[in-house]
Design a protein around this motif. Structure first.
Motif, PDB file in Angstrom:
ATOM      1  N   VAL A  76       0.847  -1.194   0.000  1.00  0.00           N
ATOM      2  CA  VAL A  76       0.000   0.000   0.000  1.00  0.00           C
ATOM      3  C   VAL A  76       0.879   1.240   0.000  1.00  0.00           C
ATOM      4  CG1 VAL A  76      -1.727   1.295   1.281  1.00  0.00           C
ATOM      5  CG2 VAL A  76      -1.865  -1.184   1.210  1.00  0.00           C
ATOM      6  N   GLU A  77       0.633   2.126  -0.968  1.00  0.00           N
ATOM      7  CA  GLU A  77       1.352   3.403  -1.045  1.00  0.00           C
ATOM      8  C   GLU A  77       0.372   4.485  -1.472  1.00  0.00           C
ATOM      9  OE1 GLU A  77       4.830   3.466  -3.404  1.00  0.00           O
ATOM     10  OE2 GLU A  77       5.860   1.868  -2.307  1.00  0.00           O
ATOM     11  N   GLN A  78       0.105   5.432  -0.559  1.00  0.00           N
ATOM     12  CA  GLN A  78      -0.752   6.584  -0.845  1.00  0.00           C
ATOM     13  C   GLN A  78      -2.100   6.166  -1.422  1.00  0.00           C
ATOM     14  OE1 GLN A  78       1.593   9.104  -3.378  1.00  0.00           O
ATOM     15  NE2 GLN A  78       3.026   9.671  -1.747  1.00  0.00           N
ATOM     16  N   GLY A  79      -2.710   5.151  -0.827  1.00  0.00           N
ATOM     17  CA  GLY A  79      -4.045   4.730  -1.227  1.00  0.00           C
ATOM     18  C   GLY A  79      -4.080   3.747  -2.375  1.00  0.00           C
ATOM     19  N   ASP A  80      -2.978   3.596  -3.130  1.00  0.00           N
ATOM     20  CA  ASP A  80      -2.915   2.624  -4.227  1.00  0.00           C
ATOM     21  C   ASP A  80      -2.037   1.446  -3.799  1.00  0.00           C
ATOM     22  OD1 ASP A  80      -4.516   4.192  -5.817  1.00  0.00           O
ATOM     23  OD2 ASP A  80      -2.832   5.229  -6.752  1.00  0.00           O
ATOM     24  N   PHE A  81      -1.927   0.451  -4.686  1.00  0.00           N
ATOM     25  CA  PHE A  81      -1.085  -0.722  -4.440  1.00  0.00           C
ATOM     26  C   PHE A  81       0.026  -0.758  -5.492  1.00  0.00           C
ATOM     27  CE2 PHE A  81      -4.834  -1.725  -2.114  1.00  0.00           C
ATOM     28  CZ  PHE A  81      -4.438  -2.563  -1.089  1.00  0.00           C
ATOM     29  N   VAL A  82       1.285  -0.888  -5.023  1.00  0.00           N
ATOM     30  CA  VAL A  82       2.455  -0.898  -5.908  1.00  0.00           C
ATOM     31  C   VAL A  82       3.119  -2.263  -5.790  1.00  0.00           C
ATOM     32  CG1 VAL A  82       4.680   0.141  -6.459  1.00  0.00           C
ATOM     33  CG2 VAL A  82       2.785   1.577  -5.655  1.00  0.00           C
ATOM     34  N   CYS A  83       3.407  -2.884  -6.937  1.00  0.00           N
ATOM     35  CA  CYS A  83       4.023  -4.214  -6.940  1.00  0.00           C
ATOM     36  C   CYS A  83       5.477  -4.114  -6.488  1.00  0.00           C
ATOM     37  CB  CYS A  83       3.932  -4.817  -8.343  1.00  0.00           C
ATOM     38  SG  CYS A  83       4.615  -6.479  -8.442  1.00  0.00           S
ATOM     39  N   GLN A  84       5.834  -4.875  -5.438  1.00  0.00           N
ATOM     40  CA  GLN A  84       7.187  -4.868  -4.897  1.00  0.00           C
ATOM     41  C   GLN A  84       7.994  -6.083  -5.335  1.00  0.00           C
ATOM     42  OE1 GLN A  84       8.324  -2.308  -3.025  1.00  0.00           O
ATOM     43  NE2 GLN A  84       6.346  -1.293  -3.232  1.00  0.00           N
ATOM     44  N   LEU A  85       7.356  -7.263  -5.367  1.00  0.00           N
ATOM     45  CA  LEU A  85       8.028  -8.497  -5.773  1.00  0.00           C
ATOM     46  C   LEU A  85       7.083  -9.288  -6.664  1.00  0.00           C
ATOM     47  CD1 LEU A  85       9.684  -9.693  -2.435  1.00  0.00           C
ATOM     48  CD2 LEU A  85      10.880  -8.821  -4.450  1.00  0.00           C
ATOM     49  N   ALA A  86       7.653 -10.004  -7.643  1.00  0.00           N
ATOM     50  CA  ALA A  86       6.828 -10.827  -8.534  1.00  0.00           C
ATOM     51  C   ALA A  86       7.655 -12.011  -9.007  1.00  0.00           C
ATOM     52  CB  ALA A  86       6.343 -10.009  -9.733  1.00  0.00           C
ATOM     53  N   HIS A  87       6.992 -13.152  -9.201  1.00  0.00           N
ATOM     54  CA  HIS A  87       7.604 -14.373  -9.709  1.00  0.00           C
ATOM     55  C   HIS A  87       6.744 -14.893 -10.856  1.00  0.00           C
ATOM     56  CE1 HIS A  87      10.158 -15.589  -5.933  1.00  0.00           C
ATOM     57  NE2 HIS A  87      10.452 -14.385  -6.413  1.00  0.00           N
ATOM     58  N   GLY A  88       7.383 -15.671 -11.740  1.00  0.00           N
ATOM     59  CA  GLY A  88       6.624 -16.285 -12.825  1.00  0.00           C
ATOM     60  C   GLY A  88       6.677 -15.469 -14.098  1.00  0.00           C
TER      61      GLY A  88
ATOM     62  N   THR B  61       7.460  -7.042 -15.931  1.00  0.00           N
ATOM     63  CA  THR B  61       6.487  -5.993 -16.273  1.00  0.00           C
ATOM     64  C   THR B  61       5.604  -5.627 -15.089  1.00  0.00           C
ATOM     65  OG1 THR B  61       4.898  -7.647 -17.023  1.00  0.00           O
ATOM     66  CG2 THR B  61       6.429  -6.783 -18.659  1.00  0.00           C
ATOM     67  N   LEU B  62       5.505  -6.530 -14.077  1.00  0.00           N
ATOM     68  CA  LEU B  62       4.671  -6.237 -12.907  1.00  0.00           C
ATOM     69  C   LEU B  62       5.384  -5.350 -11.897  1.00  0.00           C
ATOM     70  CD1 LEU B  62       3.031  -9.713 -12.202  1.00  0.00           C
ATOM     71  CD2 LEU B  62       1.893  -7.667 -13.044  1.00  0.00           C
ATOM     72  N   LEU B  63       6.721  -5.421 -11.822  1.00  0.00           N
ATOM     73  CA  LEU B  63       7.451  -4.664 -10.821  1.00  0.00           C
ATOM     74  C   LEU B  63       7.195  -3.171 -10.978  1.00  0.00           C
ATOM     75  CD1 LEU B  63      10.867  -6.590 -10.778  1.00  0.00           C
ATOM     76  CD2 LEU B  63       9.008  -6.683  -9.098  1.00  0.00           C
ATOM     77  N   ASP B  64       6.924  -2.517  -9.849  1.00  0.00           N
ATOM     78  CA  ASP B  64       6.650  -1.076  -9.761  1.00  0.00           C
ATOM     79  C   ASP B  64       5.337  -0.667 -10.419  1.00  0.00           C
ATOM     80  OD1 ASP B  64       9.036  -0.657  -8.377  1.00  0.00           O
ATOM     81  OD2 ASP B  64      10.160  -0.472 -10.256  1.00  0.00           O
ATOM     82  N   ALA B  65       4.547  -1.645 -10.882  1.00  0.00           N
ATOM     83  CA  ALA B  65       3.230  -1.298 -11.430  1.00  0.00           C
ATOM     84  C   ALA B  65       2.336  -0.782 -10.303  1.00  0.00           C
ATOM     85  CB  ALA B  65       2.597  -2.501 -12.109  1.00  0.00           C
ATOM     86  N   ARG B  66       1.447   0.147 -10.629  1.00  0.00           N
ATOM     87  CA  ARG B  66       0.557   0.758  -9.637  1.00  0.00           C
ATOM     88  C   ARG B  66      -0.889   0.525 -10.054  1.00  0.00           C
ATOM     89  NH1 ARG B  66       0.787   4.868  -5.712  1.00  0.00           N
ATOM     90  NH2 ARG B  66       3.023   5.075  -6.106  1.00  0.00           N
ATOM     91  N   LEU B  67      -1.701   0.024  -9.116  1.00  0.00           N
ATOM     92  CA  LEU B  67      -3.118  -0.214  -9.379  1.00  0.00           C
ATOM     93  C   LEU B  67      -3.948   0.322  -8.223  1.00  0.00           C
ATOM     94  CD1 LEU B  67      -3.181  -3.913 -10.685  1.00  0.00           C
ATOM     95  CD2 LEU B  67      -3.555  -1.830 -12.017  1.00  0.00           C
TER      96      LEU B  67
END
Length: 615
Positions: free
Chosen positions: A58-70, A75-81
């Motif tokens: 959680v960062e400033q009300g949104d969700f930021v990808c910190q770690l990803a596998h697979g 492309t998922l790293l640092d993505a914000r949703l």
């Protein structure tokens, strides 16, 4: 109705639950938060049919990808949703996310996905449940890792890791509970340690340090369960450092309620740790000592970590117990090998023990307890205090709720005409006595005789008038409690003969009115003993006896309830009309085996009768 899962599906589910257990142990063995997240993502890809797994913060009300596998992890790293998009629930899509919660706050999310190609099947409910379980384990492990930073890195860390390994080494709930309370002795020295669980709305002590089994029916365990239930209701852990000098609001309230119980149990300090997660409170850890300030800040931290690990272990054990055929498929082969490996003499000994156990189950009997539904106290009998003669209420001598003895004055009436007539008769008697004295002095015997006859007649009238005046004081016909609200407001009211002024209820014995369901009503008989407790005096058990079993349904509904009344002695007037109670009726004796098969046998007979009637 869907068919139950077959042996292969059940065995697969058992295997997956065991992998979840080992993962929980591994996560709690890992003090580094980043490694905890990485192991969780790897396990998610191994256990779920997913192509990618990711962790979002959680960062400033949104969700930021910190770690990803697979696949596609770069492309998922640092993505914000935004939250709404990350947790969009669409069972038809091959993507699902679950919140990661610490202390009731969402700190991140776990997400799994399949490659978005045509024909990709969505995740099943079992897959989604797996992700939810992993998210819960991750939150607990991260919480433990954070707390480890404040614990001594040498001895404290080694003790936490040992706790994690031992607690997570079994999926048997009772074994987990015994392990927890015995492990706590390595973290702190106490005199009584116990763990209680909430089941079916009740808080029961399930394990005590140093004891293989617990008899929850003993007064000591029941008192401890009441304290544990209250502490769990607070919702947060609290530390009673010194019973003589409580330092927090919770401690002071706790002392006000349970001060006498703690004194009798020689408890000077205690630590109460609710076992809770995002689904609610599952139980509580209780540690009490006969000395003040038995736990340091560091020891409290260790016990808090132990409580967090215990919550996860309990949830895992409860989840595992719900898996169909889990116990059978997981242990049948091992038990079979163990049985044939036992020497013949030992098998005969076990058979003899089984025979003795079966005999005990069938031959040893004790009263069957029937739960009372909505028991309430009311006065045994009621009596009205009525005016015997007309008059105006001059004085009321009682108050609402006061206890009054038989024959004690309740009120006084005023009757001016009767009082004046009484005074006139008194004056006439005095005048006749003077006239008789004058006749004697004159030697007039006839006049004296006439005055004496007049005096006797007047005295008879005066006695009758005195009785009428005595009836102006209204007295209690029996001992009891004043039920009439604000009786003093009757002052000045005019009463005719027979008019009531107050209502008295008998309280030396109270009548307990309660309901019994139709399945048990035939077991309850007049004269059966009833045992009960009230919230005002939870440490005392009162005993009464059934007086009347109703023959008509008192509370109609899905389960008909019949009214039952019982007489309960009220020594010291500790029980009050209107009090609620928890009560059980001790009915005819029944064996343990009879108790176990009673309900299934009744249901089977009803089912067979219905099936035979329809055929």
């Amino acid at each position: 109705m869907s068919a139950p899962p077959g042996p292969d599906a059940a065995a697969s589910e058992v295997a997956r639950q065991r992998k979840l257990l080992h993962l929980s142990v591994t996560l709690f063995d890992t003090p580094d938060q980043t490694i905890v997240v990485e192991k969780t993502l790897e396990a998610l890809l191994a256990l779920a049919p997913a192509d990618s797994s990711s962790f979002w913060m959680v960062e400033q009300g949104d969700f930021v990808c910190q770690l990803a596998h697979g696949s596609g992890h770069r492309t998922l790293l640092d993505a914000r949703l935004p939250s709404a998009k990350l947790f969009a629930s669409d069972p038809a899509q091959p993507v699902h996310a679950a919140e990661v919660v610490i202390n009731g706050a969402t700190i991140g999310a776990l997400r799994m996905a399949r490659d978005s190609t045509a024909g990709v099947l969505p995740f099943t409910p079992a897959d989604r449940a797996l992700l939810d379980d992993l998210a819960g384990s991750l939150g607990a492990a991260l919480h433990a890792a954070i707390r480890l930073e404040s614990v001594d890195k040498n001895e404290g860390l080694a003790l936490v890791l040992e706790m994690s390994r031992q607690i997570g080494s079994s999926l048997d709930l009772d074994r987990v509970l015994r392990t927890v309370v015995n492990l706590a002795t390595k973290a702190v020295t106490f005199d009584r340690g116990a763990i209680a669980l909430y089941e079916d709305g009740k808080c029961d002590i399930r394990a005590v340090a140093g004891m293989e089994s617990v008899d929850s029916k003993t007064p000591e365990m029941q008192d401890l369960a009441v304290r544990a239930a209250w502490a769990a209701g607070v919702g947060e852990q609290f530390y009673l450092a010194d019973r003589a000098e409580p330092s927090t609001d919770s401690s002071r309230i706790f002392i006000q309620i349970f001060g006498e119980d703690l004194k009798m149990a020689t408890v000077e300090s205690g630590l109460y740790l609710p076992l809770k997660d995002e689904e609610g409170v599952v139980g509580i850890l209780v540690f009490e000592a006969e000395r003040p300030e038995f736990a340091s800040d560091e020891q409290q931290e260790l016990l808090t970590i132990l409580a967090n690990q215990t919550t996860v272990a309990i949830r895992n054990a409860q989840l595992y117990s719900r898996v169909p055929l889990a116990g059978t498929l997981g242990s049948f082969s091992a038990k079979r090998r163990e049985l044939f490996a036992i020497p013949r003499q030992k098998r005969l000994f076990v058979a003899a023990v089984a025979a003795v156990t079966l005999a005990a189950l069938t031959l040893i009997q004790w009263p069957y307890r029937v739960e009372a539904i909505a028991p309430t106290f009311r006065p045994t009998g009621q009596a009205e205090v009525r005016a015997a003669v007309p008059g105006v209420v001059e004085e009321v001598l009682v108050h609402e709720g006061s206890t009054i003895e038989r024959g004690a004055p309740v009120a006084r009436l005023r009757d001016d005409a009767s009082r004046a007539e009484h005074d006139a008769l008194t004056a006439a008697i005095e005048a006749a006595e003077r006239a008789a004295s004058i006749a004697i002095s004159r030697g007039d015997a006839t006049a004296e005789r006439l005055q004496r006859l007049r005096i006797e007649s007047l005295q008879r009238e005066l006695a009758a008038q005195g009785e009428a005046l005595a009836q102006l004081t209204l007295r209690a016909p029996e001992r009891g409690i004043i039920l009439t609200p604000r009786p003093e407001e009757r002052i000045g009211a005019k009463l005719e003969a027979g008019d009531p002024i107050v209502l008295i209820g008998r309280t030396d014995s109270l009548e307990l009115v309660f309901g019994v369901g139709q399945t048990d009503v035939n077991r309850v008989q007049p004269g059966d003993e009833i045992r009960l407790r009230v919230n005002a005096l939870p440490q005392r058990t009162f005993v009464g006896h059934v007086s009347v079993v109703g023959q008509l349904v008192d509370l109609p509904g899905t389960e008909p309830v019949f009214s039952v009344r019982a007489m309960v002695p009220n020594e010291g007037d500790m029980l009050k009309p209107g009090m609620l109670a928890q009560a059980r009726v001790l009915t005819a004796s029944m064996s343990t085996l009879g108790r176990l098969i009673r309900t299934p046998w009744r249901l089977a007979r009803l089912f067979w009768w219905r099936a035979w009637s329809w055929s």
